[in-house]
Design a protein around this motif. Structure first.
Motif, PDB file in Angstrom:
ATOM      1  N   THR A 412       0.795  -1.221   0.000  1.00 61.67           N
ATOM      2  CA  THR A 412       0.000   0.000   0.000  1.00 61.67           C
ATOM      3  C   THR A 412       0.830   1.276   0.000  1.00 61.67           C
ATOM      4  OG1 THR A 412      -0.111  -0.283   2.388  1.00 61.67           O
ATOM      5  CG2 THR A 412      -2.036  -0.962   1.126  1.00 61.67           C
ATOM      6  N   PRO A 413       1.764   1.403  -0.950  1.00 59.37           N
ATOM      7  CA  PRO A 413       2.545   2.644  -0.951  1.00 59.37           C
ATOM      8  C   PRO A 413       1.628   3.840  -1.209  1.00 59.37           C
ATOM      9  CG  PRO A 413       2.866   1.449  -3.003  1.00 59.37           C
ATOM     10  CD  PRO A 413       2.094   0.543  -2.092  1.00 59.37           C
ATOM     11  N   GLY A 414       1.878   4.919  -0.505  1.00 59.94           N
ATOM     12  CA  GLY A 414       1.114   6.136  -0.746  1.00 59.94           C
ATOM     13  C   GLY A 414      -0.206   6.201   0.005  1.00 59.94           C
ATOM     14  N   PHE A 415      -0.561   5.134   0.693  1.00 58.93           N
ATOM     15  CA  PHE A 415      -1.823   5.158   1.433  1.00 58.93           C
ATOM     16  C   PHE A 415      -1.700   6.025   2.681  1.00 58.93           C
ATOM     17  CE2 PHE A 415      -4.745   1.490   0.171  1.00 58.93           C
ATOM     18  CZ  PHE A 415      -4.305   1.518  -1.130  1.00 58.93           C
ATOM     19  N   PHE A 444      -8.395  -9.165   1.709  1.00 60.71           N
ATOM     20  CA  PHE A 444      -7.643  -7.913   1.718  1.00 60.71           C
ATOM     21  C   PHE A 444      -7.278  -7.498   0.298  1.00 60.71           C
ATOM     22  CE2 PHE A 444      -7.037  -8.355   6.279  1.00 60.71           C
ATOM     23  CZ  PHE A 444      -7.116  -7.036   6.657  1.00 60.71           C
ATOM     24  N   ASN A 445      -6.906  -8.500  -0.523  1.00 60.33           N
ATOM     25  CA  ASN A 445      -6.566  -8.179  -1.907  1.00 60.33           C
ATOM     26  C   ASN A 445      -7.740  -7.555  -2.632  1.00 60.33           C
ATOM     27  OD1 ASN A 445      -3.881  -8.693  -2.478  1.00 60.33           O
ATOM     28  ND2 ASN A 445      -4.223 -10.914  -2.371  1.00 60.33           N
ATOM     29  N   TYR A 446      -8.898  -8.159  -2.413  1.00 56.31           N
ATOM     30  CA  TYR A 446     -10.112  -7.644  -3.049  1.00 56.31           C
ATOM     31  C   TYR A 446     -10.379  -6.203  -2.597  1.00 56.31           C
ATOM     32  CZ  TYR A 446     -14.868  -7.787  -4.845  1.00 56.31           C
ATOM     33  OH  TYR A 446     -16.011  -7.527  -5.535  1.00 56.31           O
ATOM     34  N   ALA A 447     -10.251  -5.997  -1.274  1.00 52.05           N
ATOM     35  CA  ALA A 447     -10.489  -4.661  -0.715  1.00 52.05           C
ATOM     36  C   ALA A 447      -9.478  -3.661  -1.267  1.00 52.05           C
ATOM     37  CB  ALA A 447     -10.401  -4.714   0.800  1.00 52.05           C
ATOM     38  N   LEU A 448      -8.227  -4.115  -1.377  1.00 45.23           N
ATOM     39  CA  LEU A 448      -7.181  -3.240  -1.910  1.00 45.23           C
ATOM     40  C   LEU A 448      -7.523  -2.793  -3.321  1.00 45.23           C
ATOM     41  CD1 LEU A 448      -3.764  -4.726  -0.804  1.00 45.23           C
ATOM     42  CD2 LEU A 448      -4.693  -2.473  -0.346  1.00 45.23           C
ATOM     43  N   ASP A 449      -7.935  -3.774  -4.142  1.00 47.67           N
ATOM     44  CA  ASP A 449      -8.299  -3.428  -5.522  1.00 47.67           C
ATOM     45  C   ASP A 449      -9.370  -2.354  -5.533  1.00 47.67           C
ATOM     46  OD1 ASP A 449      -6.519  -5.133  -6.537  1.00 47.67           O
ATOM     47  OD2 ASP A 449      -7.929  -6.758  -6.995  1.00 47.67           O
ATOM     48  N   LYS A 450     -10.336  -2.557  -4.649  1.00 44.39           N
ATOM     49  CA  LYS A 450     -11.458  -1.619  -4.619  1.00 44.39           C
ATOM     50  C   LYS A 450     -10.992  -0.215  -4.203  1.00 44.39           C
ATOM     51  CE  LYS A 450     -16.167  -1.585  -2.978  1.00 44.39           C
ATOM     52  NZ  LYS A 450     -17.116  -2.160  -2.052  1.00 44.39           N
ATOM     53  N   VAL A 451     -10.211  -0.173  -3.120  1.00 39.82           N
ATOM     54  CA  VAL A 451      -9.773   1.124  -2.620  1.00 39.82           C
ATOM     55  C   VAL A 451      -8.812   1.786  -3.604  1.00 39.82           C
ATOM     56  CG1 VAL A 451      -8.515   2.282  -0.779  1.00 39.82           C
ATOM     57  CG2 VAL A 451     -10.141   0.497  -0.233  1.00 39.82           C
ATOM     58  N   ILE A 452      -7.921   0.964  -4.174  1.00 37.97           N
ATOM     59  CA  ILE A 452      -6.969   1.524  -5.135  1.00 37.97           C
ATOM     60  C   ILE A 452      -7.715   2.079  -6.339  1.00 37.97           C
ATOM     61  CG2 ILE A 452      -5.178   0.921  -6.809  1.00 37.97           C
ATOM     62  CD1 ILE A 452      -3.987  -0.918  -4.699  1.00 37.97           C
ATOM     63  N   GLY A 453      -8.750   1.354  -6.765  1.00 33.65           N
ATOM     64  CA  GLY A 453      -9.561   1.846  -7.875  1.00 33.65           C
ATOM     65  C   GLY A 453     -10.072   3.248  -7.604  1.00 33.65           C
ATOM     66  N   SER A 463       2.691   3.569  -9.726  1.00 32.99           N
ATOM     67  CA  SER A 463       3.010   2.242 -10.254  1.00 32.99           C
ATOM     68  C   SER A 463       4.475   1.934  -9.921  1.00 32.99           C
ATOM     69  CB  SER A 463       2.799   2.226 -11.762  1.00 32.99           C
ATOM     70  OG  SER A 463       3.808   2.997 -12.373  1.00 32.99           O
ATOM     71  N   PRO A 464       4.861   0.651  -9.968  1.00 29.98           N
ATOM     72  CA  PRO A 464       6.249   0.306  -9.642  1.00 29.98           C
ATOM     73  C   PRO A 464       7.251   1.061 -10.522  1.00 29.98           C
ATOM     74  CG  PRO A 464       4.917  -1.673  -9.815  1.00 29.98           C
ATOM     75  CD  PRO A 464       4.048  -0.530 -10.229  1.00 29.98           C
ATOM     76  N   GLU A 465       6.881   1.259 -11.777  1.00 30.41           N
ATOM     77  CA  GLU A 465       7.810   1.950 -12.673  1.00 30.41           C
ATOM     78  C   GLU A 465       7.980   3.406 -12.247  1.00 30.41           C
ATOM     79  OE1 GLU A 465       8.480   3.195 -17.257  1.00 30.41           O
ATOM     80  OE2 GLU A 465       6.507   2.538 -16.589  1.00 30.41           O
ATOM     81  N   ARG A 468      10.194   3.723  -9.334  1.00 30.77           N
ATOM     82  CA  ARG A 468      11.611   3.659  -9.673  1.00 30.77           C
ATOM     83  C   ARG A 468      12.101   5.020 -10.143  1.00 30.77           C
ATOM     84  NH1 ARG A 468      15.705   0.250 -11.635  1.00 30.77           N
ATOM     85  NH2 ARG A 468      15.694   0.879 -13.810  1.00 30.77           N
ATOM     86  N   ILE A 469      11.297   5.645 -10.983  1.00 25.52           N
ATOM     87  CA  ILE A 469      11.692   6.963 -11.486  1.00 25.52           C
ATOM     88  C   ILE A 469      11.804   7.948 -10.328  1.00 25.52           C
ATOM     89  CG2 ILE A 469      10.992   8.906 -12.925  1.00 25.52           C
ATOM     90  CD1 ILE A 469       9.658   6.890 -14.792  1.00 25.52           C
ATOM     91  N   ILE A 470      10.811   7.909  -9.439  1.00 25.37           N
ATOM     92  CA  ILE A 470      10.837   8.837  -8.298  1.00 25.37           C
ATOM     93  C   ILE A 470      12.057   8.571  -7.422  1.00 25.37           C
ATOM     94  CG2 ILE A 470       9.634   9.526  -6.195  1.00 25.37           C
ATOM     95  CD1 ILE A 470       7.008   8.933  -7.682  1.00 25.37           C
TER      96      ILE A 470
END
Ligand code: ADP
Ligand code: ZN
Length: 671
Positions: A412-415, A444-453, A463-465, A468-470
């Motif tokens: 949950t980076p950025g949460f 939890f995965n399902y909930a994460l998808d929902k919240v991230i959405g 995103s991971p990419e 990396r840039i940051i």
């Protein structure tokens, strides 16, 4: 979410506080209007269902010959009302059950019969003919009367009802504004009352520091406040000064409200909670009077805490963006707040905590000593912080053993805390829907998808990419700061996305300018370009992430040339006091062109220097970036451990360039 529950608290409270009005059901004006409306309708109906009976011409002719007819009135050219002589009504069997004429409130005498005549032109000849034969028989003739009648019932229904509805609506609006409590009529006087929710002995704050995960530095800072509230004598006898106001600065959902509540909970002190926007109303003077009322209540309950959420709603810098005095009301409210804050001595034991994520737009007057002189930055949580927050929220739900706070925090980076609370709640709901006995990782995965959405829509997820840039971008700044002699090295490098303010804010506070040497400014520009330079060196691509960096150096380099005379080509000139009006430039086209050229040259030169430095220190850059990716936050000691000691003595604070660019703002919050 928090807001809603607060509102709910508020409602509960006000219904409790109904006080004297308790037990007596509240009188509702709306019922009066409904009753009147129904009454009017009923009148309409009785007119037709009532005494009058329908009659035909032959009936009428028969009655006329029997001399039963008293009057014949043609109403509105449509109907003929037949009035029967009262004696005949009782004497003749013909009119059995028909009552004598009576007058009602809204209509004229009620006829016994109503005749539908179609057209007057048809009726008249018939009556003339009838009269001729009546005359022959020596009986009283019929005179036709004409009448244009207004049906008052109908008029009232068509005009009166809308009017009543309108009045009802108006009263409703007034009540809304007045904010509930009190009897009818009382509402309008309640408008100036503060809408603060009070948590005290009756509605206790049972939140303590244990409920607030992470935020260790912030907690430490507010400990003093707690200690003071618990023990005001201890401080006042020694003459110590306790801050009157504490400003919590940070993005939404990071736990500012929670922290303020925890302070009240720890100190066992009453807690007034109100949102800045609650002060602002469409009526002039209401805001100021609400502020007065709030402070009056608070003084009665002292020692206590007033918490003002979203203080920027009233605390915006005065006179800024004021279109034709349209902001007068807000300014009055702010002035009243300042007056109240000045008006009571610290030892009264009222402490004001306020939250904002836009400290940059707050009026400077709010920050003066004796007001919000203490600011606490609250950042988005890093990996460790998120883990702790997960632990707090997972305590309340039954989780299966394979779920750990540390795995969740990695996902949950950025949460922020509010997002995490949301995820935990969603996961529990989903597990319940799936009839589980414990909340599993897939929930939890399902909930994460929902919240991230939801968050993705607000553009808050990396995103991971991107991460990396940051990481390389931030590492670029850090490396430059480390190896440029005159730059101010970073005290903290982080890839946790941050809002406009947070800790970086403290860096903007000193308004004084120090004398700064040119090479320091150049190193500062170089370091600020280090982020973009790193992106270019490593990925051979550049991103939009450097916007605020570029903004900063553009301003700085124009300043250097136009105001401080630091460019040889432009010369020892300063246009500082002459500028300010872009239509009236104090210099020629040529000079303007030269300035632009010089700025570009200087920035190009520093950009090349930054890229060269980063190529030379590529190993250190890679090491820092990967450490950042792993840990998200690196402090000075971590830097030393990874890339060795800094080869220079640090510049003293205040000796660095104008604004130490310690925090770089990337992907700021728009809220
Ligand atoms: P803010 O006032 O900064 O917008 P809140 O204090 O209203 O944020 O936080 C919203 C919710 O998020 C809290 O009620 C709590 O459930 C959760 N939360 C936020 N930060 C934390 C934290 N540090 N520890 C535990 N819970 C948190
Ligand atoms: Zn940057």
């Amino acid at each position: 979410m928090e807001k809603e529950s607060r509102k709910r608290d508020n409602d509960q409270r006000s219904s409790q506080e109904g006080g004297s009005g308790d037990g007596m059901p509240r009188f509702n004006f709306m019922w009066v209007y409904i009753l009147i409306g129904v009454g009017l309708l009923a009148l309409q109906v009785t007119k037709f269902s009532g005494a009058s009976k329908n009659a035909t011409w032959s009936d009428f002719e028969r009655w006329a010959r029997k001399s039963h007819v008293q009057r014949l009135v043609v109403v509105n050219d449509k109907e003929a009302y037949v009035y029967i002589v009262t004696d005949s009504l009782t004497a003749s069997k013909e009119h059995e059950g028909i009552k004598p004429t009576k007058k009602t409130l809204l209509s004229a005498d009620q006829p016994q019969y109503v005749m539908n005549i179609g057209k007057v032109e048809v009726l008249e000849p018939k009556v003339t003919k009838l009269n001729e034969s009546l005359q022959k028989e020596k009986k009283p003739v019929i005179t036709v009367e004409y009448d244009q009648r207004v049906n008052w019932g109908a008029v009232l229904v068509t005009y009166g009802l809308p009017l009543l509805l309108f009045i009802g609506l108006w009263i409703l609006i007034i009540r809304r504004v007045g904010g509930g409590a009190g009897g009818p009529g009382g509402q309008i006087f309640n408008i100036g009352k503060s809408k603060a929710t009070l948590f005290d002995n009756t509605a206790k704050v049972n939140i303590t520091f244990a409920d607030v995960a992470g935020l260790d530095e912030a907690k430490e800072e507010v400990m003093e406040v707690v200690d003071f509230l618990k023990n005001p004598k201890k401080y006042t006898t020694l003459g110590g000064k306790i801050p009157k106001g504490v400003l919590l600065v940070g993005p939404p959902g990071t736990g500012k409200t929670l922290l303020a509540k925890a302070v009240a909970g720890e100190a066992n002190a009453p807690f007034f909670s109100i949102s800045g926007s609650d002060f602002v109303e469409m009526f002039v003077g209401v805001g100021a009077s609400r502020v007065r009322d709030l402070f009056r209540q608070a003084r009665e309950k002292a020692p206590c805490i007033i918490f003002i959420d979203e203080i920027d709603a009233i605390g915006r810098a005065r006179g800024r963006g004021a279109v034709q005095g349209g902001n007068d009301e807000r300014e009055n409210t702010l002035n009243q707040l300042l007056v109240e804050m000045d008006g009571f001595p610290t030892d009264k034991g009222v402490i004001i905590m306020a939250a904002t994520n836009r400290p940059d737009i707050l009026d400077q007057a709010l920050m003066r000593p004796g007001r919000f002189d203490r600011q606490i930055g609250i950042d988005r949580p890093d990996l460790k912080g998120r883990e702790q927050i997960f632990q707090v929220h997972m305590k309340n739900i039954k989780v299966s053993p394979e779920v750990t706070a540390s795995t969740l925090s990695e996902m949950t980076p950025g949460f922020v805390g509010a997002d995490i609370a949301n995820v935990c709640n969603e996961a529990a709901l989903i597990a319940a829907r799936r009839d589980k006995t414990a909340v599993g990782l897939d929930d939890f995965n399902y909930a994460l998808d929902k919240v991230i959405g939801g968050l993705e829509k607000k553009n808050k997820i990396i995103s991971p990419e991107e991460k990396r840039i940051i990481a390389y971008h931030e590492a670029g700044h850090a490396i430059c700061g480390w190896y440029l002699e005159h730059a101010h090295p970073l005290v903290k490098v982080t890839i946790v996305p941050r809002g406009l303010a947070a800790l970086g804010y403290a860096q903007y506070l000193p308004k004084e300018q120090y004398i700064t040497r040119k090479e320091k400014l150049l190193d500062d520009i170089c370091m600020t370009l280090g982020g973009r330079a790193a992106e270019s060196v490593v990925f051979d691509k550049i991103s939009t992430g450097a916007q605020s960096d570029l903004d900063h150096i553009t301003r700085l380099s124009y300043d250097m040339i136009v105001n401080y005379g630091l460019s040889e080509k432009v010369g020892n000139v300063s246009y500082f006091s002459m500028l300010g009006d872009s239509f009236n430039r104090p210099f020629s086209e040529q000079t303007a062109y030269l300035i632009d050229q010089e700025v570009k040259n200087m920035i190009d030169l520093e950009y090349t220097r930054a890229k060269k430095l980063l190529r030379d220190k590529r190993m250190q850059l890679d090491a820092l970036a990967s450490a950042l990716l792993e840990k998200e936050v690196l402090h000075r000691a971590d830097l030393e451990a990874i890339i060795g000691k800094r080869p220079f003595v640090d510049p003293k604070p205040g000796e660095s360039a104008t604004i130490p660019d310690v925090e770089h703002i990337h992907g700021g919050d728009e809220e």
